[in-house]
Design a protein around this motif. Sequence first.
Motif, PDB file in Angstrom:
ATOM      1  N   VAL A 254       0.841  -1.199   0.000  1.00 17.65           N
ATOM      2  CA  VAL A 254       0.000   0.000   0.000  1.00 17.65           C
ATOM      3  C   VAL A 254       0.876   1.249   0.000  1.00 17.65           C
ATOM      4  CG1 VAL A 254      -1.678   1.317   1.353  1.00 17.65           C
ATOM      5  CG2 VAL A 254      -1.888  -1.157   1.189  1.00 17.65           C
ATOM      6  N   LYS A 255       0.405   2.265  -0.712  1.00 16.02           N
ATOM      7  CA  LYS A 255       1.013   3.595  -0.654  1.00 16.02           C
ATOM      8  C   LYS A 255       0.058   4.503   0.099  1.00 16.02           C
ATOM      9  CE  LYS A 255       2.834   7.320  -3.573  1.00 16.02           C
ATOM     10  NZ  LYS A 255       3.067   7.730  -4.990  1.00 16.02           N
ATOM     11  N   LEU A 256       0.464   4.922   1.284  1.00 17.23           N
ATOM     12  CA  LEU A 256      -0.384   5.744   2.144  1.00 17.23           C
ATOM     13  C   LEU A 256      -0.037   7.215   1.940  1.00 17.23           C
ATOM     14  CD1 LEU A 256      -2.510   5.846   4.417  1.00 17.23           C
ATOM     15  CD2 LEU A 256      -0.633   5.656   6.053  1.00 17.23           C
ATOM     16  N   ILE A 257      -0.996   7.979   1.465  1.00 13.86           N
ATOM     17  CA  ILE A 257      -0.791   9.404   1.172  1.00 13.86           C
ATOM     18  C   ILE A 257      -1.343  10.226   2.331  1.00 13.86           C
ATOM     19  CG2 ILE A 257      -1.274  11.273  -0.446  1.00 13.86           C
ATOM     20  CD1 ILE A 257      -1.769   9.045  -2.555  1.00 13.86           C
ATOM     21  N   ARG A 258      -0.458  10.895   3.047  1.00 11.29           N
ATOM     22  CA  ARG A 258      -0.938  11.680   4.190  1.00 11.29           C
ATOM     23  C   ARG A 258      -1.196  13.147   3.823  1.00 11.29           C
ATOM     24  NH1 ARG A 258       3.053  14.369   7.219  1.00 11.29           N
ATOM     25  NH2 ARG A 258       5.196  14.046   6.502  1.00 11.29           N
ATOM     26  N   SER A 259      -0.595  13.615   2.717  1.00 18.73           N
ATOM     27  CA  SER A 259      -0.883  14.985   2.270  1.00 18.73           C
ATOM     28  C   SER A 259      -0.430  15.147   0.826  1.00 18.73           C
ATOM     29  CB  SER A 259      -0.170  16.019   3.148  1.00 18.73           C
ATOM     30  OG  SER A 259       1.240  15.853   3.080  1.00 18.73           O
ATOM     31  N   SER A 260      -1.076  16.056   0.119  1.00 18.65           N
ATOM     32  CA  SER A 260      -0.683  16.386  -1.256  1.00 18.65           C
ATOM     33  C   SER A 260      -0.983  17.859  -1.504  1.00 18.65           C
ATOM     34  CB  SER A 260      -1.419  15.508  -2.271  1.00 18.65           C
ATOM     35  OG  SER A 260      -2.810  15.733  -2.209  1.00 18.65           O
ATOM     36  N   TYR A 261      -0.086  18.505  -2.240  1.00 13.80           N
ATOM     37  CA  TYR A 261      -0.219  19.926  -2.529  1.00 13.80           C
ATOM     38  C   TYR A 261       0.015  20.163  -4.014  1.00 13.80           C
ATOM     39  CZ  TYR A 261       0.451  20.368   2.529  1.00 13.80           C
ATOM     40  OH  TYR A 261       0.355  20.238   3.892  1.00 13.80           O
ATOM     41  N   ASN A 262      -0.704  21.140  -4.578  1.00 12.78           N
ATOM     42  CA  ASN A 262      -0.527  21.573  -5.958  1.00 12.78           C
ATOM     43  C   ASN A 262      -0.134  23.044  -5.957  1.00 12.78           C
ATOM     44  OD1 ASN A 262      -1.502  19.168  -7.623  1.00 12.78           O
ATOM     45  ND2 ASN A 262      -3.238  19.479  -6.264  1.00 12.78           N
ATOM     46  N   GLY A 263       0.793  23.404  -6.855  1.00 14.49           N
ATOM     47  CA  GLY A 263       1.202  24.800  -6.931  1.00 14.49           C
ATOM     48  C   GLY A 263       2.520  24.959  -7.655  1.00 14.49           C
ATOM     49  N   ILE A 264       3.177  26.113  -7.434  1.00 15.81           N
ATOM     50  CA  ILE A 264       4.472  26.409  -8.046  1.00 15.81           C
ATOM     51  C   ILE A 264       5.553  25.615  -7.322  1.00 15.81           C
ATOM     52  CG2 ILE A 264       6.139  28.202  -8.630  1.00 15.81           C
ATOM     53  CD1 ILE A 264       3.538  28.431 -10.153  1.00 15.81           C
ATOM     54  N   THR A 265       6.374  24.889  -8.087  1.00 13.77           N
ATOM     55  CA  THR A 265       7.440  24.086  -7.487  1.00 13.77           C
ATOM     56  C   THR A 265       8.808  24.661  -7.839  1.00 13.77           C
ATOM     57  OG1 THR A 265       7.628  22.574  -9.372  1.00 13.77           O
ATOM     58  CG2 THR A 265       6.021  22.020  -7.670  1.00 13.77           C
ATOM     59  N   VAL A 266       9.731  24.558  -6.880  1.00 15.98           N
ATOM     60  CA  VAL A 266      11.136  24.919  -7.088  1.00 15.98           C
ATOM     61  C   VAL A 266      11.993  23.829  -6.451  1.00 15.98           C
ATOM     62  CG1 VAL A 266      10.636  27.397  -7.087  1.00 15.98           C
ATOM     63  CG2 VAL A 266      11.298  26.276  -4.952  1.00 15.98           C
ATOM     64  N   PRO A 267      13.227  23.635  -6.928  1.00 14.72           N
ATOM     65  CA  PRO A 267      14.108  22.666  -6.275  1.00 14.72           C
ATOM     66  C   PRO A 267      14.435  23.098  -4.855  1.00 14.72           C
ATOM     67  CG  PRO A 267      14.926  23.261  -8.462  1.00 14.72           C
ATOM     68  CD  PRO A 267      13.835  24.231  -8.133  1.00 14.72           C
ATOM     69  N   ILE A 268      14.601  22.137  -3.960  1.00 10.41           N
ATOM     70  CA  ILE A 268      15.001  22.443  -2.587  1.00 10.41           C
ATOM     71  C   ILE A 268      16.319  23.200  -2.575  1.00 10.41           C
ATOM     72  CG2 ILE A 268      15.821  21.392  -0.427  1.00 10.41           C
ATOM     73  CD1 ILE A 268      12.831  21.365  -0.631  1.00 10.41           C
ATOM     74  N   SER A 269      17.205  22.829  -3.504  1.00  5.56           N
ATOM     75  CA  SER A 269      18.523  23.472  -3.566  1.00  5.56           C
ATOM     76  C   SER A 269      18.448  24.952  -3.941  1.00  5.56           C
ATOM     77  CB  SER A 269      19.414  22.740  -4.573  1.00  5.56           C
ATOM     78  OG  SER A 269      18.831  22.774  -5.866  1.00  5.56           O
ATOM     79  N   ALA A 270      17.302  25.401  -4.496  1.00  8.21           N
ATOM     80  CA  ALA A 270      17.161  26.797  -4.911  1.00  8.21           C
ATOM     81  C   ALA A 270      16.750  27.712  -3.769  1.00  8.21           C
ATOM     82  CB  ALA A 270      16.137  26.900  -6.041  1.00  8.21           C
ATOM     83  N   LEU A 271      16.324  27.147  -2.653  1.00  7.75           N
ATOM     84  CA  LEU A 271      15.889  27.954  -1.518  1.00  7.75           C
ATOM     85  C   LEU A 271      17.091  28.567  -0.798  1.00  7.75           C
ATOM     86  CD1 LEU A 271      13.147  25.596  -0.041  1.00  7.75           C
ATOM     87  CD2 LEU A 271      12.817  27.546  -1.562  1.00  7.75           C
ATOM     88  N   VAL A 272      16.993  29.845  -0.486  1.00  5.89           N
ATOM     89  CA  VAL A 272      18.070  30.553   0.221  1.00  5.89           C
ATOM     90  C   VAL A 272      17.487  31.353   1.376  1.00  5.89           C
ATOM     91  CG1 VAL A 272      19.594  30.713  -1.778  1.00  5.89           C
ATOM     92  CG2 VAL A 272      17.916  32.504  -1.363  1.00  5.89           C
ATOM     93  N   LYS A 273      18.374  31.690   2.292  1.00  2.52           N
ATOM     94  CA  LYS A 273      17.996  32.520   3.439  1.00  2.52           C
ATOM     95  C   LYS A 273      18.655  33.888   3.326  1.00  2.52           C
ATOM     96  CE  LYS A 273      15.458  30.391   6.681  1.00  2.52           C
ATOM     97  NZ  LYS A 273      14.301  30.993   7.329  1.00  2.52           N
ATOM     98  N   LYS A 274      17.885  34.913   3.622  1.00  6.62           N
ATOM     99  CA  LYS A 274      18.420  36.263   3.720  1.00  6.62           C
ATOM    100  C   LYS A 274      17.886  36.840   5.015  1.00  6.62           C
ATOM    101  CE  LYS A 274      19.048  40.531   1.107  1.00  6.62           C
ATOM    102  NZ  LYS A 274      18.714  41.270  -0.125  1.00  6.62           N
ATOM    103  N   GLY A 275      18.694  36.721   6.050  1.00  7.88           N
ATOM    104  CA  GLY A 275      18.219  37.074   7.377  1.00  7.88           C
ATOM    105  C   GLY A 275      17.191  36.058   7.825  1.00  7.88           C
ATOM    106  N   SER A 276      16.021  36.546   8.187  1.00  5.24           N
ATOM    107  CA  SER A 276      14.926  35.667   8.604  1.00  5.24           C
ATOM    108  C   SER A 276      14.001  35.306   7.442  1.00  5.24           C
ATOM    109  CB  SER A 276      14.111  36.336   9.715  1.00  5.24           C
ATOM    110  OG  SER A 276      13.543  37.554   9.240  1.00  5.24           O
TER     111      SER A 276
END
Length: 324
Positions: A254-276
């Motif tokens: 079985v594949k148990l799906i606990r959540s799913s989201y639709n929207g704009i996607t970006v790679p995790i590696s593209a996320l950056v921090k600038k201060g907070s």
Amino acid sequence: MSVKNNYKKRRRITKEEKDLIKEQKNIIDQSAKLTKVLVTFILFIIFLSFVVNLFIHSTSRTVLTRQGQLIKAIEGEGLFIRNEKITIAPISGKLEIKVQEGQRVSANTLIANIKNNQTRHKLYTYNSGVVSYHIDGLESSLTIDNLKRLNYDRYKKLRYKVNQVNDGEKLNNGRPIFKIVENYLLYLIMPLSKNKSYLFEAGTEVRFELLEKEIQKKFSAKVDHIIESKPKDLLVLRVESFPPLFLNLRKTDVKLIRSSYNGITVPISALVKKGSKTGVMVIQDDKHSFKEIKVVSKGEEKAIVKGVGLGIQILEKPKQKMEG
């Protein structure tokens, strides 16, 4: 006399011309050197720009923001539990089936006959439900009523073997013939490690897929409770529908799906921090700038975000990495 003077005059003009030619040559040589230096400088600038661009593109590739879906799921083995009542053959003889498998019947419905040389024994239902001739031996021990006594150790020791009868078959006394399944109650049990079971709580709505079946469909369920056990807990789900597919299904992946989201996607590696603030580096006119976004949900490789449009060019792996 006049001829001699003219000759001397020509000699003076020739010398002046030579000086002028020499001076012009020096000017041309200096201009050539200056031009050479200028061309060399321009070529160096072009080469340097090429190297810089090559370095930027090789170390900071760009990607476009996309429309996508992020699913958070857990895959594992599932066990289905139903309320099932078995009827066994009271005598030996030949089976005559009167009701086909999968048909819903009411109580006191004639399901089958057993004939021998002396008599014919009629088999009726004691309760209403769906008829099945698929017997695996867990119907009596694995019921919804005794579900709370189940733990991971007992789950691992469960064994079953399918015993199915056919119309016209000769049966021995005591053999299971059919069962009546209550098709309004169905539970799915999934063993989960401790670091996954805590993600669920009673009342949480989930969906699941059957990985071994060629069915592209998601089924709805709700977390009933969690049986704490060692080394794994048992997640107990109440399935909200009872299609014919679940009539005889016992164990399956079985594949148990606990959540799913639709929207704009970006790679995790593209996320950056600038201060907070969290954001991405947007590329425009060969320049990059920080764009603040809101992370809706994160997976292992991509994130669903808000605050940036579709088809926007961003740095895939900016130097300024996300903290934490």
